[in-house]
Design an enzyme around this catalytic site. Structure first.
Site, PDB file in Angstrom:
ATOM      1  N   ASN A   6       0.870  -1.178   0.000  1.00 38.46           N
ATOM      2  CA  ASN A   6       0.000   0.000   0.000  1.00 38.46           C
ATOM      3  C   ASN A   6       0.910   1.232   0.000  1.00 38.46           C
ATOM      4  O   ASN A   6       1.429   1.615   1.038  1.00 38.46           O
ATOM      5  CB  ASN A   6      -0.888  -0.045   1.261  1.00 38.46           C
ATOM      6  N   LYS A   8       0.096   4.191  -0.382  1.00 42.10           N
ATOM      7  CA  LYS A   8      -0.614   5.374   0.131  1.00 42.10           C
ATOM      8  C   LYS A   8      -0.358   6.561  -0.818  1.00 42.10           C
ATOM      9  O   LYS A   8      -0.261   6.362  -2.018  1.00 42.10           O
ATOM     10  CB  LYS A   8      -0.199   5.648   1.578  1.00 42.10           C
ATOM     11  N   HIS A  91      -9.620   0.963   4.729  1.00 44.22           N
ATOM     12  CA  HIS A  91      -8.370   1.241   5.447  1.00 44.22           C
ATOM     13  C   HIS A  91      -8.657   2.240   6.569  1.00 44.22           C
ATOM     14  O   HIS A  91      -9.452   3.174   6.389  1.00 44.22           O
ATOM     15  CB  HIS A  91      -7.313   1.798   4.480  1.00 44.22           C
ATOM     16  N   GLU A  93      -7.106   4.698   7.685  1.00 48.85           N
ATOM     17  CA  GLU A  93      -6.863   6.115   7.367  1.00 48.85           C
ATOM     18  C   GLU A  93      -8.079   6.710   6.661  1.00 48.85           C
ATOM     19  O   GLU A  93      -8.369   7.899   6.808  1.00 48.85           O
ATOM     20  CB  GLU A  93      -5.584   6.251   6.524  1.00 48.85           C
ATOM     21  N   GLU A 161      -5.579  -4.950  10.669  1.00 48.91           N
ATOM     22  CA  GLU A 161      -4.600  -3.888  10.872  1.00 48.91           C
ATOM     23  C   GLU A 161      -4.947  -3.110  12.141  1.00 48.91           C
ATOM     24  O   GLU A 161      -5.771  -2.183  12.089  1.00 48.91           O
ATOM     25  CB  GLU A 161      -4.608  -2.926   9.680  1.00 48.91           C
ATOM     26  N   GLY A 167       2.144   2.393  10.825  1.00 42.73           N
ATOM     27  CA  GLY A 167       3.113   3.472  10.656  1.00 42.73           C
ATOM     28  C   GLY A 167       3.785   3.907  11.948  1.00 42.73           C
ATOM     29  O   GLY A 167       4.452   4.941  11.985  1.00 42.73           O
ATOM     30  N   SER A 205       3.134  -1.956  10.560  1.00 43.83           N
ATOM     31  CA  SER A 205       4.574  -1.951  10.833  1.00 43.83           C
ATOM     32  C   SER A 205       5.266  -3.274  10.508  1.00 43.83           C
ATOM     33  O   SER A 205       6.206  -3.670  11.198  1.00 43.83           O
ATOM     34  CB  SER A 205       4.851  -1.536  12.288  1.00 43.83           C
TER      35      SER A 205
END
Ligand code: PGA
Length: 247
Positions: A6, A8, A91, A93, A161, A167, A205
């Site tokens: 991904n 992003k 996701h 985010e 996730e 991250g 991560s």
């Protein structure tokens, strides 16, 4: 096993091309795994053109309608038209900063299926949820949001996730990953019946130095990788581990 990258909102077109070319030369080593590269939407076509034919290309989201007056959005049909065969839905985010709710995600997922795409549906709890012991309840609710889809027999790939691991360099422990993946398997088999079990990826991560331990967990069917997918050597190392444990 599926290893999904991904990107992003990172990399320019030239940098993306260099990264893909760096992976192309190793593609023959990864015959037992599926590699899915999810670049930013404007680069899909260019990346599809240069990626090894065995690599899959995916979108990072899609709209909940296939066409229409939705300025700035990209539909699942358009992703498919650019050569994508996967799309990430839900996701964290997007759930957090774009406010995508369960009903919005279900519409997106239905469109993706209509467009012939395979879905990678993300679930995961926040740190606050985990500290309150609510992680199973949260993930169960996120799976219930796409129950219509699961009932109709369309088997998505699920990516677990934990939001606090994305991250941050903080990885869920092996027992926690194992417990949640087993929980997701039992929830999906309760909804769908045991016939078509989804593959479950871990994300958050994943790096070259922890990938082998994570990918060796029995209930882990692959990984969804953000930061570490932006470096060809590091991503290739992770793919090598996936290939090794897939044998
Ligand atoms: P990360 O991102 O690997 O950088 O933690 C994972 C993701 O957001 O899918």
């Amino acid at each position: 096993m599926i290893i999904a990258a991904n990107w992003k909102m990172n990399l320019g077109q030239a940098e993306g091309a260099i990264l893909i070319q760096g992976l192309n030369m190793h593609a023959d080593r990864w015959s037992d795994i599926s590699i899915v590269i999810c670049p930013p939407a404007p680069y899909l076509l260019a990346m599809r053109d240069i990626a090894h034919s065995e690599f899959h290309i995916g979108g990072q989201t899609c709209h909940g309608k296939l066409f229409g007056a939705h300025t700035g959005h990209v539909s699942a049909a358009m992703l498919a038209d650019c050569g994508a065969d996967y799309v990430i839905i839900g996701h964290s985010e997007r759930r957090q900063s774009d406010g995508e709710s369960g009903s919005v995600l279900l519409e997106q997922a239905k469109c993706a299926i209509d467009a012939g795409l395979r879905i990678i549906y993300c679930v995961g709890e926040t740190l606050e949820d985990r500290q309150a012991g609510r992680e199973s309840e949260v993930v169960s609710g996120q799976l219930a949001d796409i129950q219509d889809l699961l009932n109709s027999g369309d088997v998505p790939v699920i990516a677990y996730e934990p939001v606090w691991a994305i991250g941050t360099g903080q990885v869920a422990s092996v027992p926690d990953i194992e417990a949640m993946h087993n929980f997701i398997k039992s929830e999906t088999s309760r909804i769908m019946g045991a016939s078509d079990m989804p593959q479950i990826l871990y994300g958050g991560s994943v790096k070259p130095d922890n990938a082998e331990a994570i990918l060796s967990i029995r209930s882990v069917d692959g990984a969804l990788i953000g930061g570490a997918s932006l470096d060809a050597d590091g991503f290739a190392t992770i793919c090598d581990y996936a290939q090794k444990v897939s044998r």
